[in-house]
Design an enzyme around this catalytic site. Structure first.
Site, PDB file in Angstrom:
ATOM      1  N   THR A  18       0.837  -1.206   0.000  1.00  0.00           N
ATOM      2  CA  THR A  18       0.000   0.000   0.000  1.00  0.00           C
ATOM      3  C   THR A  18       0.867   1.249   0.000  1.00  0.00           C
ATOM      4  OG1 THR A  18      -1.514  -1.242   1.427  1.00  0.00           O
ATOM      5  CG2 THR A  18      -1.979   1.093   1.170  1.00  0.00           C
ATOM      6  N   ARG A  22       7.882  -2.496   2.590  1.00  0.00           N
ATOM      7  CA  ARG A  22       7.925  -2.479   4.048  1.00  0.00           C
ATOM      8  C   ARG A  22       8.199  -3.885   4.555  1.00  0.00           C
ATOM      9  NH1 ARG A  22       3.210   0.838   6.861  1.00  0.00           N
ATOM     10  NH2 ARG A  22       3.957   2.392   5.386  1.00  0.00           N
ATOM     11  N   SER A 113       6.220   4.126   8.407  1.00  0.00           N
ATOM     12  CA  SER A 113       5.059   4.880   8.873  1.00  0.00           C
ATOM     13  C   SER A 113       4.773   4.666  10.360  1.00  0.00           C
ATOM     14  CB  SER A 113       3.855   4.517   8.006  1.00  0.00           C
ATOM     15  OG  SER A 113       2.762   5.330   8.326  1.00  0.00           O
ATOM     16  N   HIS A 114       3.596   4.152  10.645  1.00  0.00           N
ATOM     17  CA  HIS A 114       3.137   3.994  12.025  1.00  0.00           C
ATOM     18  C   HIS A 114       3.605   2.687  12.644  1.00  0.00           C
ATOM     19  CE1 HIS A 114       0.559   2.442   8.956  1.00  0.00           C
ATOM     20  NE2 HIS A 114       0.202   1.496   9.793  1.00  0.00           N
ATOM     21  N   LYS A 126      10.070   4.061   0.381  1.00  0.00           N
ATOM     22  CA  LYS A 126       8.984   4.429  -0.527  1.00  0.00           C
ATOM     23  C   LYS A 126       9.553   5.376  -1.571  1.00  0.00           C
ATOM     24  CE  LYS A 126       6.009   7.157   1.328  1.00  0.00           C
ATOM     25  NZ  LYS A 126       4.900   7.812   2.022  1.00  0.00           N
ATOM     26  N   ASP A 277       1.952  10.372  13.452  1.00  0.00           N
ATOM     27  CA  ASP A 277       2.584   9.048  13.469  1.00  0.00           C
ATOM     28  C   ASP A 277       4.083   9.100  13.182  1.00  0.00           C
ATOM     29  OD1 ASP A 277       2.399   9.663  10.752  1.00  0.00           O
ATOM     30  OD2 ASP A 277       2.256   7.557  10.181  1.00  0.00           O
ATOM     31  N   ASP A 279       6.068   8.836  10.592  1.00  0.00           N
ATOM     32  CA  ASP A 279       6.619   9.662   9.518  1.00  0.00           C
ATOM     33  C   ASP A 279       5.829  10.950   9.291  1.00  0.00           C
ATOM     34  OD1 ASP A 279       4.443   8.193   8.567  1.00  0.00           O
ATOM     35  OD2 ASP A 279       5.155   8.272   6.500  1.00  0.00           O
ATOM     36  N   ASP A 281       2.571  11.642   8.573  1.00  0.00           N
ATOM     37  CA  ASP A 281       1.471  11.866   7.622  1.00  0.00           C
ATOM     38  C   ASP A 281       0.095  11.588   8.217  1.00  0.00           C
ATOM     39  OD1 ASP A 281       1.854   9.155   7.660  1.00  0.00           O
ATOM     40  OD2 ASP A 281       2.007   8.896   5.491  1.00  0.00           O
ATOM     41  N   ARG A 282       0.046  10.921   9.373  1.00  0.00           N
ATOM     42  CA  ARG A 282      -1.268  10.662   9.990  1.00  0.00           C
ATOM     43  C   ARG A 282      -1.560  11.683  11.081  1.00  0.00           C
ATOM     44  NH1 ARG A 282      -2.332   4.196  10.632  1.00  0.00           N
ATOM     45  NH2 ARG A 282      -1.979   3.732   8.432  1.00  0.00           N
ATOM     46  N   THR A 343      -8.056   2.154  -1.132  1.00  0.00           N
ATOM     47  CA  THR A 343      -7.211   2.519   0.008  1.00  0.00           C
ATOM     48  C   THR A 343      -5.785   2.842  -0.447  1.00  0.00           C
ATOM     49  OG1 THR A 343      -8.518   1.174   1.480  1.00  0.00           O
ATOM     50  CG2 THR A 343      -6.244   1.574   2.146  1.00  0.00           C
ATOM     51  N   GLU A 362      -8.629   9.614   4.421  1.00  0.00           N
ATOM     52  CA  GLU A 362      -8.844   8.194   4.656  1.00  0.00           C
ATOM     53  C   GLU A 362      -9.239   8.012   6.114  1.00  0.00           C
ATOM     54  OE1 GLU A 362      -6.436   5.233   2.313  1.00  0.00           O
ATOM     55  OE2 GLU A 362      -4.881   6.614   2.962  1.00  0.00           O
ATOM     56  N   GLU A 363     -10.029   6.961   6.345  1.00  0.00           N
ATOM     57  CA  GLU A 363     -10.457   6.678   7.715  1.00  0.00           C
ATOM     58  C   GLU A 363      -9.290   6.338   8.626  1.00  0.00           C
ATOM     59  OE1 GLU A 363      -9.812   3.416   8.694  1.00  0.00           O
ATOM     60  OE2 GLU A 363      -9.103   3.081   6.645  1.00  0.00           O
ATOM     61  N   SER A 364      -8.156   5.974   8.033  1.00  0.00           N
ATOM     62  CA  SER A 364      -6.995   5.516   8.789  1.00  0.00           C
ATOM     63  C   SER A 364      -6.162   6.702   9.284  1.00  0.00           C
ATOM     64  CB  SER A 364      -6.155   4.600   7.908  1.00  0.00           C
ATOM     65  OG  SER A 364      -5.859   5.252   6.677  1.00  0.00           O
ATOM     66  N   LYS A 375      -0.612  12.501   2.482  1.00  0.00           N
ATOM     67  CA  LYS A 375      -1.431  12.976   3.584  1.00  0.00           C
ATOM     68  C   LYS A 375      -0.505  13.693   4.555  1.00  0.00           C
ATOM     69  CE  LYS A 375      -1.514   8.362   5.692  1.00  0.00           C
ATOM     70  NZ  LYS A 375      -1.430   7.330   4.649  1.00  0.00           N
ATOM     71  N   ARG A 495      -9.062  -6.119   8.284  1.00  0.00           N
ATOM     72  CA  ARG A 495      -9.737  -4.889   8.707  1.00  0.00           C
ATOM     73  C   ARG A 495     -11.220  -5.010   8.356  1.00  0.00           C
ATOM     74  NH1 ARG A 495      -5.280  -2.067   9.900  1.00  0.00           N
ATOM     75  NH2 ARG A 495      -3.627  -1.728   8.368  1.00  0.00           N
TER      76      ARG A 495
HETATM   77  C1  G1P Z   1      -3.067   1.423   5.864  1.00  0.00           C
HETATM   78  C2  G1P Z   1      -4.345   2.230   5.830  1.00  0.00           C
HETATM   79  C3  G1P Z   1      -4.406   3.061   4.561  1.00  0.00           C
HETATM   80  C4  G1P Z   1      -3.170   3.942   4.470  1.00  0.00           C
HETATM   81  C5  G1P Z   1      -1.919   3.090   4.599  1.00  0.00           C
HETATM   82  C6  G1P Z   1      -0.665   3.948   4.676  1.00  0.00           C
HETATM   83  O1  G1P Z   1      -3.033   0.548   4.775  1.00  0.00           O
HETATM   84  O2  G1P Z   1      -5.472   1.393   5.921  1.00  0.00           O
HETATM   85  O3  G1P Z   1      -5.577   3.826   4.563  1.00  0.00           O
HETATM   86  O4  G1P Z   1      -3.146   4.626   3.252  1.00  0.00           O
HETATM   87  O5  G1P Z   1      -1.976   2.311   5.789  1.00  0.00           O
HETATM   88  O6  G1P Z   1      -0.674   4.807   5.770  1.00  0.00           O
HETATM   89  P1  G1P Z   1      -3.429  -1.015   4.901  1.00  0.00           P
HETATM   90  O7  G1P Z   1      -2.565  -1.585   5.994  1.00  0.00           O
HETATM   91  O8  G1P Z   1      -4.865  -1.035   5.306  1.00  0.00           O
HETATM   92  O9  G1P Z   1      -3.173  -1.590   3.548  1.00  0.00           O
HETATM   93 ZN    ZN Z   2       2.579   7.399   8.158  1.00  0.00          ZN
END
Ligand code: G1P
Ligand code: ZN
Length: 542
Positions: A18, A22, A113-114, A126, A277, A279, A281-282, A343, A362-364, A375, A495
């Site tokens: 996504t 990673r 990321s997170h 990335k 988070d 990096d 972006d959240r 997503t 995004e909801e995330s 983001k 999810r």
């Molecule tokens: C998750 C989130 C998605 C976001 C991505 C990167 O991806 O659900 O919205 O863009 O992290 O931060 P997923 O693990 O669901 O593929």
């Molecule tokens: Zn992130």
């Protein structure tokens, strides 16, 4: 200095997910692993000779070493200039900002990321293209194809660069410039938001807490929120980036941002709380004893966009498919186009480049706009500060007023992290197989209007992305969605996304999980979550 061509053997697991490649850190530390991926990326690109590459990351374990490798490989492959964030730091949105501002060919962001960081946690790479956004699927697929057949890579034997001092140095014909990681980004924020109004807000005694979660936004938040906007020192907590995020999980949600959540849900809570988070972006937005869902946050930002000087004319709103439809209602009321994408932020890039959308979410816990192509956690926080400064009401009052006007989309996501991959895959394939027969039938008193595997045709370039999540929609507009994560590194993460619209404001006081209980039960009934995962409870509820 000379350029070496090093023989290597391909790895079969370098498929970007996504959000880039990673993996567990030890996987990245295998000999040639980083080099193979970087060379595969260069081999998939054309026309970068003499151009600029941006490199930076979230400061996690492995960041500095990967940067040294990338800089030496960029020089060997013919880039004219490499811009590197001081200390190896660039938040994801700041990297996007720098790529755009300096017209770079592209950039690498080092981050998972997170996900937690450290020798036994996660790392990631990335690649972002010249518009500052994540590489689209056709680029990531080309990288993956090259990574499977790579036999050699190019690197210079130059000494390591000094990452800690700003300024220029040279590797062969390539200029390496170490830049302040905050300046360009802070400059951009000043153009978008009413800093004077926010300064006045803090002067009036408004109290805020920002939790940087020992990750990259600490240095950015201290400069912007404390120094430039005048919030008291100490407003930013956990503000020094650490290689393992102080052994934490830098994901700004109600489960992992414990320290912030405890304070914001206490008797003497500040007026406004936020976190970002690993990096940067959240974002998570909280009021005094109040949580704003990311889906609602996007809708509220859109509805109040005019509070911010940089958002007087928004063109459209895009949200990912699992994100609640709250922002669609605002778009309809404002007469704006709205889009439902798969997503992942990469799907917003074309829409923003074509000026079809200004705001995306995004909801995330991801919200952003066309100011960059990622983001942007701090941006969302500043947008909220700007709204609060303009409206002079509490976070809770603003949200409740919004629900009263537009109705409330009750929304929750249940994550089953690290479950057995085989069980998760069977759940998905069994459910997909029975979907056609479900349409028109009733489950727990609700009739199913549609059931499908979401597929998306990009309205700009016509590219089609299939298998983006299983959706079951009911006649009353409620829906449940199932997806497997594309960012996890251990087993599978299932999810479940649940949404129900409620127009009656007398019902808006309900607890979210209670309001969604029938749908949550239905999800288990139809997909056999407990049976396939062996779990009785989700790991994280947001
Ligand atoms: C998750 C989130 C998605 C976001 C991505 C990167 O991806 O659900 O919205 O863009 O992290 O931060 P997923 O693990 O669901 O593929
Ligand atoms: Zn992130």
């Amino acid at each position: 200095m000379s350029i070496k061509t090093v023989a290597t053997t391909a790895f079969d697991d370098q498929k970007p997910g996504t959000s880039g490649l990673r993996k567990r850190t030890p996987d990245f530390l295998r000999p040639h692993y980083v080099e193979n991926f970087i060379q595969s990326t260069f081999d998939s690109l054309e026309g970068f000779a003499g151009k600029t590459l941006v490199v930076g990351g979230d400061g996690r374990y492995g960041n500095r070493q990967a940067i040294q490798t990338i800089v030496k490989m960029a020089a060997a492959n013919g880039f004219g200039k490499v811009l590197v964030g001081q200390g190896g730091w660039l938040s994801t949105p700041a990297a996007s900002c720098v790529i755009r501002k300096y017209g770079a060919f592209g950039g690498f962001v080092l981050s998972a990321s997170h996900n937690p960081g450290g020798p036994n946690a996660d790392f990631g790479i990335k690649y972002n293209i010249g518009n500052g956004g994540p590489a689209p699927e056709k680029v990531t697929e080309a990288i993956y194809a090259h990574s499977k057949t790579i036999t050699e890579y190019k690197i210079t034997d130059a000494a390591d660069i000094d990452l800690d001092r700003c300024g220029n140095s040279q590797i062969g014909n390539t200029v390496v410039e170490v830049i302040d990681p905050v300046n360009d980004y802070a400059e951009l924020m000043k153009q978008l938001f009413d800093f004077e109004a926010i300064r006045a807000l803090f002067k009036s005694g408004f109290r805020m807490r920002f939790d940087a979660m020992h990750a990259i936004t600490g240095p950015y938040a201290k400069v912007i929120i404390e120094q430039q906007l005048g919030a008291p020192v100490g407003t930013v907590i956990n503000g020094i980036p650490s290689e393992d995020f102080n052994n934490g999980h830098p994901d700004p949600n109600l489960t992992y941002a414990e320290e912030l959540v405890a304070e914001m849900f206490s008797a003497n809570a500040p007026d406004f709380g936020a976190a970002s988070d690993g990096d940067g972006d959240r974002n998570m937005i909280l009021g005094n004893n109040f949580f704003v869902t990311p889906s609602d946050s996007l809708a509220l930002i859109a509805a109040n966009a005019k509070c911010a000087p940089g958002y007087q004319n928004i063109t459209g709103i895009a949200r990912s498919m699992p994100t609640s439809a709250a922002s669609d209602r605002v778009a309809a009321a404002l007469g704006l186009e709205c889009f439902e994408t798969p997503t992942g932020w990469k799907f917003f890039g074309n829409l923003m480049d074509a000026d079809r959308v200004t705001l995306c979410g995004e909801e995330s816990f991801g919200t952003g706009s066309n100011h960059v192509r990622e983001k942007d956690g701090l941006w969302a926080v500043l947008f909220w500060l700007n709204i609060l400064a303009a409206r002079k009401e509490s976070v809770e009052a603003i949200v409740r007023e919004h629900w009263a006007k537009y109705g409330r989309n009750f929304y929750s996501r249940h994550d089953y992290e690290g479950v057995d991959s085989a069980g998760a895959n069977t759940l998905m394939s069994d459910l997909e197989a029975k979907m056609p027969a479900l349409i028109g039938t009733a489950l727990n008193g609700m009739t199913i209007a549609y059931a499908d595997n979401f597929s998306y045709t990009d309205p700009i370039d016509g590219s089609v992305s299939t298998k983006q999540g299983l959706r079951i929609g009911f006649e009353d507009g409620s829906r449940i969605v199932f997806r497997l994560s594309g960012t996890g590194t251990q087993g599978a993460t299932l999810r479940l996304y649940v949404e129900r619209f409620e127009a009656d404001s007398a019902q808006h006081v309900q607890d979210t999980q209670a309001a969604l209980a029938n749908l949550i039960q239905t999800a288990d009934d139809v997909a056999g979550i407990k049976r396939h995962t062996g779990r009785t409870e989700p790991t994280v509820i947001t």
